[in-house]
Design a protein around this motif. Structure first.
Motif, mmCIF file in Angstrom:
data_model
loop_
_atom_site.group_PDB
_atom_site.id
_atom_site.type_symbol
_atom_site.label_atom_id
_atom_site.label_comp_id
_atom_site.label_asym_id
_atom_site.label_seq_id
_atom_site.Cartn_x
_atom_site.Cartn_y
_atom_site.Cartn_z
ATOM 1 N N VAL A 43 0.839 -1.207 0.000
ATOM 2 C CA VAL A 43 0.000 0.000 0.000
ATOM 3 C C VAL A 43 0.871 1.254 0.000
ATOM 4 C CG1 VAL A 43 -1.617 1.338 1.426
ATOM 5 C CG2 VAL A 43 -2.029 -1.105 1.002
ATOM 6 N N VAL A 44 1.899 1.274 0.834
ATOM 7 C CA VAL A 44 2.812 2.416 0.880
ATOM 8 C C VAL A 44 3.450 2.615 -0.493
ATOM 9 C CG1 VAL A 44 5.026 3.216 1.820
ATOM 10 C CG2 VAL A 44 3.246 2.346 3.351
ATOM 11 N N SER A 45 3.919 1.542 -1.115
ATOM 12 C CA SER A 45 4.544 1.645 -2.442
ATOM 13 C C SER A 45 3.598 2.255 -3.461
ATOM 14 C CB SER A 45 4.976 0.265 -2.951
ATOM 15 O OG SER A 45 6.058 -0.219 -2.223
ATOM 16 N N GLU A 46 2.368 1.756 -3.494
ATOM 17 C CA GLU A 46 1.405 2.241 -4.491
ATOM 18 C C GLU A 46 1.025 3.698 -4.249
ATOM 19 O OE1 GLU A 46 0.738 0.741 -7.215
ATOM 20 O OE2 GLU A 46 1.538 -1.226 -6.705
ATOM 21 N N LEU A 47 0.736 4.052 -3.006
ATOM 22 C CA LEU A 47 0.305 5.421 -2.725
ATOM 23 C C LEU A 47 1.433 6.428 -2.903
ATOM 24 C CD1 LEU A 47 -2.059 4.892 0.350
ATOM 25 C CD2 LEU A 47 -2.675 5.135 -2.076
ATOM 26 N N VAL A 48 2.623 6.087 -2.434
ATOM 27 C CA VAL A 48 3.754 7.015 -2.575
ATOM 28 C C VAL A 48 4.164 7.130 -4.048
ATOM 29 C CG1 VAL A 48 6.175 7.438 -1.953
ATOM 30 C CG2 VAL A 48 4.533 6.736 -0.202
ATOM 31 N N THR A 49 4.109 6.032 -4.786
ATOM 32 C CA THR A 49 4.410 6.090 -6.220
ATOM 33 C C THR A 49 3.486 7.078 -6.914
ATOM 34 O OG1 THR A 49 5.266 3.838 -6.311
ATOM 35 C CG2 THR A 49 4.443 4.757 -8.375
ATOM 36 N N ASN A 50 2.189 6.986 -6.630
ATOM 37 C CA ASN A 50 1.233 7.899 -7.256
ATOM 38 C C ASN A 50 1.501 9.345 -6.866
ATOM 39 O OD1 ASN A 50 -0.013 5.815 -8.568
ATOM 40 N ND2 ASN A 50 -1.755 5.700 -7.180
ATOM 41 N N SER A 51 1.798 9.584 -5.589
ATOM 42 C CA SER A 51 2.078 10.948 -5.152
ATOM 43 C C SER A 51 3.335 11.502 -5.817
ATOM 44 C CB SER A 51 2.224 11.008 -3.632
ATOM 45 O OG SER A 51 0.971 10.844 -3.017
ATOM 46 N N CYS A 52 4.375 10.696 -5.911
ATOM 47 C CA CYS A 52 5.618 11.149 -6.548
ATOM 48 C C CYS A 52 5.407 11.403 -8.037
ATOM 49 C CB CYS A 52 6.729 10.126 -6.339
ATOM 50 S SG CYS A 52 7.320 10.035 -4.635
ATOM 51 N N PRO A 105 -4.275 18.567 -5.589
ATOM 52 C CA PRO A 105 -5.653 18.510 -5.102
ATOM 53 C C PRO A 105 -6.540 17.521 -5.867
ATOM 54 C CG PRO A 105 -5.363 20.448 -6.459
ATOM 55 C CD PRO A 105 -4.007 19.800 -6.328
ATOM 56 N N THR A 106 -6.034 16.964 -6.956
ATOM 57 C CA THR A 106 -6.839 16.035 -7.753
ATOM 58 C C THR A 106 -7.095 14.756 -6.969
ATOM 59 O OG1 THR A 106 -5.830 16.897 -9.773
ATOM 60 C CG2 THR A 106 -6.992 14.790 -9.944
ATOM 61 N N VAL A 107 -8.367 14.408 -6.838
ATOM 62 C CA VAL A 107 -8.746 13.181 -6.130
ATOM 63 C C VAL A 107 -8.685 12.027 -7.127
ATOM 64 C CG1 VAL A 107 -10.610 11.997 -4.918
ATOM 65 C CG2 VAL A 107 -10.184 14.430 -4.493
ATOM 66 N N PRO A 108 -7.827 11.047 -6.863
ATOM 67 C CA PRO A 108 -7.703 9.931 -7.809
ATOM 68 C C PRO A 108 -8.902 8.984 -7.705
ATOM 69 C CG PRO A 108 -6.356 9.531 -5.886
ATOM 70 C CD PRO A 108 -6.927 10.907 -5.721
ATOM 71 N N ALA A 109 -9.146 8.280 -8.784
ATOM 72 C CA ALA A 109 -10.214 7.275 -8.801
ATOM 73 C C ALA A 109 -9.665 6.018 -9.458
ATOM 74 C CB ALA A 109 -11.420 7.789 -9.570
ATOM 75 N N HIS A 152 -2.877 0.519 -12.208
ATOM 76 C CA HIS A 152 -3.644 -0.374 -11.346
ATOM 77 C C HIS A 152 -3.448 -0.084 -9.860
ATOM 78 C CE1 HIS A 152 -4.837 -3.065 -14.631
ATOM 79 N NE2 HIS A 152 -3.614 -2.883 -15.096
ATOM 80 N N GLY A 153 -2.648 0.919 -9.516
ATOM 81 C CA GLY A 153 -2.269 1.160 -8.129
ATOM 82 C C GLY A 153 -3.433 1.333 -7.179
ATOM 83 N N LEU A 154 -4.339 2.244 -7.486
ATOM 84 C CA LEU A 154 -5.459 2.479 -6.588
ATOM 85 C C LEU A 154 -6.405 1.284 -6.558
ATOM 86 C CD1 LEU A 154 -6.290 4.678 -4.655
ATOM 87 C CD2 LEU A 154 -7.702 5.661 -6.456
ATOM 88 N N GLU A 155 -6.540 0.624 -7.673
ATOM 89 C CA GLU A 155 -7.339 -0.607 -7.750
ATOM 90 C C GLU A 155 -6.766 -1.667 -6.791
ATOM 91 O OE1 GLU A 155 -8.272 -3.831 -11.290
ATOM 92 O OE2 GLU A 155 -7.520 -1.861 -11.835
ATOM 93 N N ILE A 156 -5.458 -1.803 -6.781
ATOM 94 C CA ILE A 156 -4.782 -2.754 -5.889
ATOM 95 C C ILE A 156 -4.998 -2.358 -4.433
ATOM 96 C CG2 ILE A 156 -2.512 -3.580 -5.122
ATOM 97 C CD1 ILE A 156 -1.673 -3.374 -8.128
ATOM 98 N N VAL A 157 -4.810 -1.075 -4.134
ATOM 99 C CA VAL A 157 -4.969 -0.596 -2.759
ATOM 100 C C VAL A 157 -6.395 -0.851 -2.268
ATOM 101 C CG1 VAL A 157 -4.980 1.466 -1.292
ATOM 102 C CG2 VAL A 157 -3.092 1.079 -2.889
#
Length: 135
Positions: free
Chosen positions: A41-50, A77-81, A93-98
């Motif tokens: 989860v940390v990997s996916e969320l931090v990857t998206n933020s970076c 400020p963009t809310v990911p979906a 697929h990051g948010l889907e995985i999370v």
């Protein structure tokens, strides 16, 4: 996290160190499954933020007797979906995985950017058997 190339690995290492220390300090057993899912989860969320936010990424961890909480804040400020499942798609697929591996996921806009909070259960999920338990 500074948002540089090594920040994702650093965030995972901080997660492991936090969970190890919290387990030692409070006697909570963090199962390997929860440790692995927290790192994922940390990997996916931090990857998206970076990838999508400019500037630093703030990662916070919390632990209760029931769950690990991972909070990631960034300046975008963009809310990911999560996208619709597509096995042919490469990436994205990051948010889907999370969503699939957490017990709860919330995304909130803040004065600057957003906060994403994910909760990972410490206990193994209950097996679900249609029509009742197996014989």
């Amino acid at each position: 996290m500074g948002g540089d190339d090594g920040c994702i690995a650093d965030a995972r290492q901080h997660a492991v160190a936090f969970l190890d220390q919290a387990g030692d300090d409070y006697g909570l057993l963090v199962p390997a499954r929860a440790m692995d899912l927290t790192q994922l989860v940390v990997s996916e969320l931090v990857t998206n933020s970076c990838k999508y936010a400019s500037g630093p990424v703030l990662v916070e961890f919390g632990l209760t007797v029931r769950a690990v909480e991972v909070v990631v804040r960034d300046s975008d400020p963009t809310v990911p979906a999560a996208r619709a499942a597509d096995p042919g798609r490469i990436g994205g697929h990051g948010l889907e995985i999370v969503e699939a591996v957490t017990d709860g996921l919330s995304i909130d806009r803040e004065a600057v950017g957003k906060r994403i909070t994910a909760r990972i259960a410490l206990a193994e999920p209950e097996a679900v058997f249609p029509g009742g338990p197996p014989l």
